[in-house]
Design an enzyme around this catalytic site. Structure first.
Site, PDB file in Angstrom:
ATOM      1  N   SER A 277       1.135  -1.574   0.318  1.00 51.42           N
ATOM      2  CA  SER A 277      -0.188   0.191  -0.047  1.00 51.42           C
ATOM      3  C   SER A 277       0.503   1.155   0.506  1.00 51.42           C
ATOM      4  O   SER A 277       2.302   1.231   0.446  1.00 51.42           O
ATOM      5  CB  SER A 277      -0.918   0.080   1.127  1.00 51.42           C
ATOM      6  OG  SER A 277      -1.919   1.363   1.458  1.00 51.42           O
TER       7      SER A 277
ATOM      8  N   TYR B 267      -2.663   0.155  10.429  1.00 57.28           N
ATOM      9  CA  TYR B 267      -2.664  -0.321   9.292  1.00 57.28           C
ATOM     10  C   TYR B 267      -1.796  -0.527   8.408  1.00 57.28           C
ATOM     11  O   TYR B 267      -0.909  -1.123   7.363  1.00 57.28           O
ATOM     12  CB  TYR B 267      -3.843  -0.289   8.034  1.00 57.28           C
ATOM     13  CG  TYR B 267      -3.349  -0.163   7.440  1.00 57.28           C
ATOM     14  CD1 TYR B 267      -4.106  -1.841   6.183  1.00 57.28           C
ATOM     15  CD2 TYR B 267      -3.628   0.172   6.134  1.00 57.28           C
ATOM     16  CE1 TYR B 267      -4.290  -2.589   5.192  1.00 57.28           C
ATOM     17  CE2 TYR B 267      -3.456   0.021   4.726  1.00 57.28           C
ATOM     18  CZ  TYR B 267      -4.056  -1.079   4.256  1.00 57.28           C
ATOM     19  OH  TYR B 267      -3.926  -1.495   3.434  1.00 57.28           O
TER      20      TYR B 267
END
Length: 375
Positions: A211, A224
């Site tokens: 990501s 996260y």
């Protein structure tokens, strides 16, 4: 007829995107060569021709791809929806044998719509919970069984399974933090370790779905982002470790597609859990900010529908970038698929003073503003 035109149209679009830069460079070099020859600079033109030929050869070698065959096994985790489901369908359409790992193969007493859809397209589905040692071990046995019975070669393990919980760090419970760490980082390590002997034996590839948050953490998903940053560090070190055994490790950053994924389908429940464990002091301090925040980020949860809602990614660039990560014989370390907005912010994040960067981050996330109530 329209579908055929659409298929070929998409192929031509993908071909142009892959080769537009090199075609523009080639056109520029050709014009320069013509000018040099016309003006009598033959030696310079000859030197430029040799350099261009060498560069083109190196580019061609670096971009070569192996072709997918029915005997190529591609294993993908987290295929319940969104990216995992879409990539499983895509690889199967390309002709590979696909083994899709899903959390559950049935919902209570009724069939899982996603599982049935995968099976209808010829994808092999097996239950996989990467947080469970037993489940991972059983999945590994399934891979071995498939490889032996059908004489398959494990070409790639796509580590896609991941979870994300929105909410400021103080709100997130220890259980929610450990949940993200267990799935995103430790679970990915667990399944990779289990399949490593087969990957080594077949000279396979490990694709880690990463990501942009790994390099540019965002407020609201600090936990996260921490798991993705750790995953990136692990993949970077692993690439060097297993490279000498003929195993490639690449990171694939697909960009944002929350509206086409069920990754936030439990967000409303997560906010309820945060509120239940929040102290009275915290509730008084945050006031309606927590309520506004929860309502804003729960919209994605409401739009995702029920658990059986099948999400298919529509962005063709994601598939094109994934194909490069999966098939290039000499792969890059990182493959990105990001809209211009992500590219712009990523550059600005890295090249501006900290106080400007922090403001840019807030604009990027566009979360509800913090307002202190007047006494």
């Amino acid at each position: 007829m329209n579908s055929v035109k659409e298929v070929y149209g998409n192929r031509w679009t993908a071909w142009w995107r892959r080769n537009s830069t090199v075609l523009q460079v080639a056109a520029t070099i050709s014009c320069n060569l013509g000018y040099l020859l016309e003006t009598g600079y033959t030696r310079t033109a000859a030197a430029l021709s040799m350099v261009s030929l060498g560069g083109a050869t190196l580019y061609y070698i670096s971009k070569r791809r192996w072709k997918i065959k029915p005997r190529d096994l591609v294993v993908i985790t987290g295929c319940n929806s969104g990216l995992g489901y879409s990539l499983a369908m895509h690889c199967r359409a390309q002709g590979a044998t696909v083994l899709a790992g899903v959390r559950e193969t049935a919902v209570v007493l009724k069939p899982n719509a996603v599982v049935e859809s995968l099976k209808d397209r010829g994808v092999i589905v097996h239950q996989l919970d990467i947080t469970s040692e037993e489940s991972v071990r059983e999945f590994g046995e399934k891979v071995k069984q498939l490889s032996e019975e059908r004489q398959l070669a494990l070409r790639a393990l796509v580590n896609n399974a991941g979870v994300m919980v929105f909410g400021e760090f103080e709100w997130q419970t220890q259980e929610l933090a450990e949940y993200q760490l267990s799935v995103n980082l430790l679970g990915t390590m667990r399944i990779t370790r289990e399949l490593m002997p087969i990957i080594r034996r077949n000279g396979g590839r490990i694709v880690v779905v990463s990501s942009h948050c790994a390099a540019d953490p965002l407020p609201g998903i600090s936990v996260y982002a921490a798991t993705k940053a750790a995953l990136h560090a692990w993949a970077t070190a692993l690439r060097v470790e297993v490279g000498k055994y003929g195993v490639n490790v690449v990171s694939f950053i697909p960009g944002g597609f929350i509206s086409e994924s069920n990754i936030m389908r439990r967000q409303r429940l997560h906010f309820d859990e945060m509120e239940r464990h929040m102290s009275d002091e915290a509730k008084q301090f945050y006031g309606d900010y927590f309520t506004r925040y929860a309502e804003y980020f729960s919209q994605a949860d409401l739009s995702s529908g029920n658990q059986d809602n099948i999400k298919v990614l529509s962005n063709s660039r994601i598939y094109e970038t994934f194909d490069s990560a999966l098939l290039e014989i000499h792969p890059s370390a990182v493959y990105r698929c990001e809209p211009w907005r992500y590219f712009f912010y990523r550059i600005m994040f890295k090249n501006t003073p900290m106080w400007i960067r922090d403001r840019l981050v807030q604009c990027f996330v566009n979360a509800p503003s913090w307002q202190i109530e007047k006494q």
